[in-house]
Design a protein around this motif. Structure first.
Motif, PDB file in Angstrom:
ATOM      1  N   GLN A 137       0.827  -1.201   0.000  1.00 35.09           N
ATOM      2  CA  GLN A 137       0.000   0.000   0.000  1.00 35.09           C
ATOM      3  C   GLN A 137       0.862   1.252   0.000  1.00 35.09           C
ATOM      4  O   GLN A 137       1.966   1.267   0.535  1.00 35.09           O
ATOM      5  CB  GLN A 137      -0.897   0.017   1.234  1.00 35.09           C
ATOM      6  N   LYS A 144      -5.262   9.025  -0.481  1.00 34.94           N
ATOM      7  CA  LYS A 144      -5.926   7.822   0.020  1.00 34.94           C
ATOM      8  C   LYS A 144      -4.978   6.649  -0.159  1.00 34.94           C
ATOM      9  O   LYS A 144      -4.118   6.648  -1.013  1.00 34.94           O
ATOM     10  CB  LYS A 144      -7.218   7.566  -0.743  1.00 34.94           C
ATOM     11  N   GLN A 145      -5.155   5.615   0.653  1.00 38.56           N
ATOM     12  CA  GLN A 145      -4.325   4.422   0.536  1.00 38.56           C
ATOM     13  C   GLN A 145      -4.843   3.530  -0.599  1.00 38.56           C
ATOM     14  O   GLN A 145      -6.046   3.379  -0.781  1.00 38.56           O
ATOM     15  CB  GLN A 145      -4.339   3.627   1.845  1.00 38.56           C
ATOM     16  N   ALA A 146      -3.916   2.987  -1.335  1.00 35.67           N
ATOM     17  CA  ALA A 146      -4.250   2.026  -2.386  1.00 35.67           C
ATOM     18  C   ALA A 146      -3.111   1.025  -2.461  1.00 35.67           C
ATOM     19  O   ALA A 146      -1.981   1.320  -2.064  1.00 35.67           O
ATOM     20  CB  ALA A 146      -4.429   2.723  -3.723  1.00 35.67           C
ATOM     21  N   ASN A 147      -3.420  -0.154  -2.974  1.00 34.05           N
ATOM     22  CA  ASN A 147      -2.341  -1.113  -3.188  1.00 34.05           C
ATOM     23  C   ASN A 147      -2.060  -1.234  -4.686  1.00 34.05           C
ATOM     24  O   ASN A 147      -2.817  -0.730  -5.525  1.00 34.05           O
ATOM     25  CB  ASN A 147      -2.645  -2.462  -2.530  1.00 34.05           C
ATOM     26  N   PHE A 150      -4.888  -2.589  -6.862  1.00 35.00           N
ATOM     27  CA  PHE A 150      -5.893  -1.623  -7.294  1.00 35.00           C
ATOM     28  C   PHE A 150      -5.351  -0.753  -8.422  1.00 35.00           C
ATOM     29  O   PHE A 150      -6.050  -0.488  -9.416  1.00 35.00           O
ATOM     30  CB  PHE A 150      -6.361  -0.713  -6.155  1.00 35.00           C
ATOM     31  N   MET A 151      -4.119  -0.284  -8.280  1.00 36.35           N
ATOM     32  CA  MET A 151      -3.550   0.606  -9.292  1.00 36.35           C
ATOM     33  C   MET A 151      -3.534  -0.060 -10.665  1.00 36.35           C
ATOM     34  O   MET A 151      -3.888   0.551 -11.671  1.00 36.35           O
ATOM     35  CB  MET A 151      -2.154   1.036  -8.879  1.00 36.35           C
ATOM     36  N   HIS A 154      -6.918  -0.474 -12.112  1.00 38.78           N
ATOM     37  CA  HIS A 154      -7.364   0.781 -12.716  1.00 38.78           C
ATOM     38  C   HIS A 154      -6.831   0.946 -14.137  1.00 38.78           C
ATOM     39  O   HIS A 154      -7.506   1.533 -14.980  1.00 38.78           O
ATOM     40  CB  HIS A 154      -6.966   1.981 -11.849  1.00 38.78           C
TER      41      HIS A 154
END
Length: 175
Positions: A137, A144-147, A150-151, A154
């Motif tokens: 993350q 905002k937190q993302a891992n 998710f990136m 996207h």
């Protein structure tokens, strides 16, 4: 790497850890359907604008390559695009007026080559990480937190979204 025999399988991909293979399976299917949506388009069709505010199909195709390249830089190199990279990818990332002005006159082979160049780099980069990397993350969009999972989701989610625009633009072309 696009294995047409397995295009409808979300499965392991030889040479990659299980989750990365599944991610690549999804990315490859999205790309397969994008290429099908753009198949046999002429330069006029690739440059067609539905109105003064729309994006062309060519610009959207280059946008897919630009987004993927930007995420390579962000997730693997931990930096933003530099001035030289923005000179190459800025219009494709920004789209709008800049994209309408700068992205035109290219045939389909040009866009497919760019998409393949960037995707081949993604394949090589993904060989350097494992499934644990996907779950790392960091701060993302407005802190905002993302891992990484998710990136990279996207990356192809954006392509799927804009592919709908490609299909609409193609239907509206009055050549």
């Amino acid at each position: 790497m696009l294995n047409m025999d397995n295009i409808y399988l979300i499965t392991d991909v030889p040479g990659y850890t299980p989750q990365i293979g599944r991610l690549l399976s999804m990315m490859n299917y999205a790309r397969h359907t994008t290429l099908a949506a753009a198949k046999d388009l002429s330069v006029d069709q690739l440059d067609f604008l539905m109105d003064s505010e729309s994006n062309s199909i060519g610009a959207l195709l280059l946008h897919f390559a630009g987004v993927e390249y930007a995420y390579q830089v962000e997730t693997f190199e931990k930096r933003e695009l530099n001035d030289e990279e923005m000179a190459i990818w800025g219009a494709a990332l920004n789209l709008g007026a800049e994209g309408r002005d700068k992205i035109k006159g290219n045939d389909l082979a040009y866009y497919v080559e760019k998409l393949n160049e960037v995707r081949n780099r993604t394949y090589e980069l993904f060989k350097t990480v494992d499934d644990d990397w996907l779950y790392q993350q960091e701060a993302f969009w407005y802190q905002k937190q993302a891992n990484h999972y998710f990136m990279w989701f996207h990356v192809f989610e954006d392509e799927i979204n804009h592919r709908g625009q490609i299909r609409l633009i193609r239907k509206r072309y009055k050549g």
